[in-house]
Design an enzyme around this catalytic site. Structure first.
Site, PDB file in Angstrom:
ATOM      1  N   GLY A  25      10.447  29.069  26.408  1.00  0.00           N
ATOM      2  CA  GLY A  25      11.019  30.066  27.398  1.00  0.00           C
ATOM      3  C   GLY A  25      10.864  31.558  26.740  1.00  0.00           C
ATOM      4  O   GLY A  25      11.509  32.462  27.141  1.00  0.00           O
ATOM      5  N   ALA A  26       9.792  31.481  25.663  1.00  0.00           N
ATOM      6  CA  ALA A  26       9.265  32.664  24.925  1.00  0.00           C
ATOM      7  C   ALA A  26       8.906  34.066  25.899  1.00  0.00           C
ATOM      8  O   ALA A  26       8.774  34.881  25.308  1.00  0.00           O
ATOM      9  CB  ALA A  26       8.448  32.495  24.001  1.00  0.00           C
ATOM     10  N   SER A  27       8.772  33.548  27.015  1.00  0.00           N
ATOM     11  CA  SER A  27       7.988  34.944  27.801  1.00  0.00           C
ATOM     12  C   SER A  27       8.784  35.901  28.401  1.00  0.00           C
ATOM     13  O   SER A  27       8.611  36.670  28.921  1.00  0.00           O
ATOM     14  CB  SER A  27       7.085  34.022  29.122  1.00  0.00           C
ATOM     15  N   SER A 153      24.658  26.522  28.613  1.00  0.00           N
ATOM     16  CA  SER A 153      25.280  27.337  29.464  1.00  0.00           C
ATOM     17  C   SER A 153      26.911  27.242  29.431  1.00  0.00           C
ATOM     18  O   SER A 153      27.409  26.233  29.377  1.00  0.00           O
ATOM     19  CB  SER A 153      24.703  27.522  30.791  1.00  0.00           C
ATOM     20  N   TYR A 166      22.147  22.325  38.233  1.00  0.00           N
ATOM     21  CA  TYR A 166      21.772  22.982  37.139  1.00  0.00           C
ATOM     22  C   TYR A 166      23.168  22.576  36.224  1.00  0.00           C
ATOM     23  O   TYR A 166      22.907  22.489  35.004  1.00  0.00           O
ATOM     24  CB  TYR A 166      21.917  24.582  37.394  1.00  0.00           C
ATOM     25  N   ALA A 168      24.928  19.913  36.241  1.00  0.00           N
ATOM     26  CA  ALA A 168      24.723  18.482  35.916  1.00  0.00           C
ATOM     27  C   ALA A 168      23.738  18.557  34.557  1.00  0.00           C
ATOM     28  O   ALA A 168      24.071  17.785  33.506  1.00  0.00           O
ATOM     29  CB  ALA A 168      24.320  17.802  37.044  1.00  0.00           C
ATOM     30  N   ALA A 169      22.656  19.369  34.542  1.00  0.00           N
ATOM     31  CA  ALA A 169      21.923  19.204  33.485  1.00  0.00           C
ATOM     32  C   ALA A 169      22.421  19.795  32.197  1.00  0.00           C
ATOM     33  O   ALA A 169      22.138  19.543  31.117  1.00  0.00           O
ATOM     34  CB  ALA A 169      20.475  20.098  33.909  1.00  0.00           C
ATOM     35  N   LYS A 170      22.928  20.971  32.456  1.00  0.00           N
ATOM     36  CA  LYS A 170      23.557  21.786  31.192  1.00  0.00           C
ATOM     37  C   LYS A 170      24.646  20.871  30.663  1.00  0.00           C
ATOM     38  O   LYS A 170      24.702  20.892  29.309  1.00  0.00           O
ATOM     39  CB  LYS A 170      23.946  22.924  31.621  1.00  0.00           C
TER      40      LYS A 170
HETATM   41  N1  LIG Z   1      20.647  34.604  32.226  1.00  0.00           N
HETATM   42  C1  LIG Z   1      21.820  34.003  32.209  1.00  0.00           C
HETATM   43  O1  LIG Z   1      22.907  34.542  32.623  1.00  0.00           O
HETATM   44  C2  LIG Z   1      22.179  32.795  31.783  1.00  0.00           C
HETATM   45  C3  LIG Z   1      23.460  32.421  31.349  1.00  0.00           C
HETATM   46  C4  LIG Z   1      23.607  30.998  30.655  1.00  0.00           C
HETATM   47  C5  LIG Z   1      22.450  30.162  30.362  1.00  0.00           C
HETATM   48  N2  LIG Z   1      21.490  30.743  30.498  1.00  0.00           N
HETATM   49  C6  LIG Z   1      20.308  29.997  30.005  1.00  0.00           C
HETATM   50  O2  LIG Z   1      19.595  30.525  29.249  1.00  0.00           O
HETATM   51  C7  LIG Z   1      18.011  30.028  29.039  1.00  0.00           C
HETATM   52  C8  LIG Z   1      17.136  31.251  29.327  1.00  0.00           C
HETATM   53  O3  LIG Z   1      17.560  31.957  30.500  1.00  0.00           O
HETATM   54  P1  LIG Z   1      16.827  33.357  30.845  1.00  0.00           P
HETATM   55  O4  LIG Z   1      18.232  33.990  31.490  1.00  0.00           O
HETATM   56  O5  LIG Z   1      16.452  34.004  29.716  1.00  0.00           O
HETATM   57  O6  LIG Z   1      15.747  33.135  31.864  1.00  0.00           O
HETATM   58  P2  LIG Z   1      14.466  33.842  32.237  1.00  0.00           P
HETATM   59  O7  LIG Z   1      14.197  33.433  33.585  1.00  0.00           O
HETATM   60  O8  LIG Z   1      14.378  35.173  32.001  1.00  0.00           O
HETATM   61  O9  LIG Z   1      13.446  32.962  31.415  1.00  0.00           O
HETATM   62  C9  LIG Z   1      13.155  31.604  31.562  1.00  0.00           C
HETATM   63  C10 LIG Z   1      12.067  31.031  30.774  1.00  0.00           C
HETATM   64  O10 LIG Z   1      11.873  29.710  30.968  1.00  0.00           O
HETATM   65  C11 LIG Z   1      10.592  29.431  31.040  1.00  0.00           C
HETATM   66  N3  LIG Z   1      10.457  28.086  32.035  1.00  0.00           N
HETATM   67  C12 LIG Z   1      11.153  27.922  33.050  1.00  0.00           C
HETATM   68  N4  LIG Z   1      10.662  27.064  33.884  1.00  0.00           N
HETATM   69  C13 LIG Z   1       9.955  26.234  32.938  1.00  0.00           C
HETATM   70  C14 LIG Z   1       8.971  25.107  32.913  1.00  0.00           C
HETATM   71  N5  LIG Z   1       9.133  24.157  33.861  1.00  0.00           N
HETATM   72  N6  LIG Z   1       8.194  24.878  31.716  1.00  0.00           N
HETATM   73  C15 LIG Z   1       8.396  25.604  30.640  1.00  0.00           C
HETATM   74  N7  LIG Z   1       9.053  26.751  30.651  1.00  0.00           N
HETATM   75  C16 LIG Z   1       9.801  27.271  31.848  1.00  0.00           C
HETATM   76  C17 LIG Z   1       9.976  30.730  32.019  1.00  0.00           C
HETATM   77  O11 LIG Z   1       8.406  30.554  31.634  1.00  0.00           O
HETATM   78  C18 LIG Z   1      10.741  31.723  31.057  1.00  0.00           C
HETATM   79  O12 LIG Z   1      10.075  31.882  29.890  1.00  0.00           O
HETATM   80  C19 LIG Z   1      18.194  29.243  30.171  1.00  0.00           C
HETATM   81  O13 LIG Z   1      18.242  27.885  29.738  1.00  0.00           O
HETATM   82  C20 LIG Z   1      19.296  29.444  31.025  1.00  0.00           C
HETATM   83  O14 LIG Z   1      20.051  28.233  31.656  1.00  0.00           O
HETATM   84  C21 LIG Z   1      21.042  31.996  31.034  1.00  0.00           C
END
Ligand SMILES: NC(=O)c1ccc[n+]([C@@H]2O[C@H](COP(=O)([O-])OP(=O)(O)OC[C@H]3O[C@@H](n4cnc5c(N)ncnc54)[C@H](O)[C@@H]3O)[C@@H](O)[C@H]2O)c1
Length: 262
Positions: A25-27, A153, A166, A168-170
């Protein structure tokens, strides 16, 4: 005559310096903030995400090197791609110390109209990917007293409307964290999970709401103090990944700005 020592005292070594980290998710969002903080603290980071050009641009911004190619584009729903990502990291940097599973996706849907494919997609990125990467990484992590941090999460500890797959997975990701922690308790491997609440990331900015949602239900998962910055949650993740957290194993840490307090 007392002797005077003119040598400068050595700065304390950061507990992350020299570590090799694979960050999914580094992008974007939280994964990018984690990759940036690890890099700043002296770790070598291989960024993994789905979109190669967004990932390449994030990693070169982080390192300040426009030709930086410390990234591996992969769909983590594929077990082969996960094995290849770990193998690429080990081949390139000689080993692996930290696996940080941040990548995730969240789409709101009425549960009664979720298709088989949508259900499988929710599980693929939020649960299968962290398992496939852990499976491939564990032999390498065991060689270097390494550790895994899984990003779950608050949806891993409470229900959220329109988010059955989502949630269920978390929840299952927390189960995976605990199962690995028990199984490897006789080794040096550490495994922990972090449960963020709402953050200002593209995931939240991109939410769309299916027709006919009850916004009172949606707002039940809203943070009472507003959204957090991903950098604030990244600090906790990097602490858990560092040797400073040597005694922390098999635990689940909320970073939700009070959301689940009561
Ligand atoms: N943003 C929130 O409010 C929030 C709250 C609770 C938990 N989270 C969790 O935090 C984590 C990061 O979320 P975020 O908000 O930074 O999201 P984001 O959408 O900004 O980033 C998601 C990242 O996951 C990568 N990704 C998605 N599907 C992919 C796949 N099939 N293969 C490889 N990479 C994939 C994307 O390329 C991106 O880099 C997630 O696990 C999310 O469930 C986020």
């Amino acid at each position: 005559m007392p002797t005077v020592n003119h040598t400068r005292p050595e700065a304390p070594r950061d507990a992350l310096t020299g570590k090799v980290a694979l960050v999914t998710g580094a992008s974007s969002g939280l994964g990018r903030a984690v990759a940036e903080l690890l890099h700043r603290r002296g770790a070598t980071v291989l960024g993994v995400a789905r979109d190669a050009s967004a990932l390449a641009s994030a990693m070169s911004d982080i390192t300040g090197d426009p030709s930086d190619n410390r990234y591996f584009a992969a769909d983590i729903g594929s077990s082969e791609a996960c094995a290849d990502a770990v193998a690429a990291c080990v081949a390139r940097f000689g080993g692996l110390d930290l696996l940080i599973n941040v990548a995730g996706a969240h789409t709101l849907r009425h549960s009664h109209s979720v298709t088989d494919e949508e259900w499988a997609d929710d599980l693929a990125v939020n649960l299968n990917g962290p398992f496939y990467l852990s499976r491939a990484a564990i032999p390498h992590l065991l060689e270097r007293r390494g550790n895994i941090v899984n990003v779950a999460s608050i949806a891993g500890v409470q229900g959220q409307a329109y988010s059955a797959g989502y949630c269920a997975a978390k929840h299952a990701l927390i189960g995976l964290t605990r199962a690995l922690a028990v199984e490897y308790s006789g080794s040096t491997l550490r495994v922990n999970a972090v449960c963020p609440g709402g953050m200002t990331t593209p995931l939240v900015a991109g939410f769309t709401f299916p027709e006919g949602v009850d916004f009172d239900l949606v707002l039940r998962s809203a943070a009472p103090r507003g959204l957090m910055r991903p950098e604030d949650v990244a600090a906790l993740i990097c602490f858990l990944a560092s040797d400073d957290a040597a005694a922390i194993h098999g635990s689940v840490h909320l970073a939700d700005n009070g959301k689940t307090a009561g």
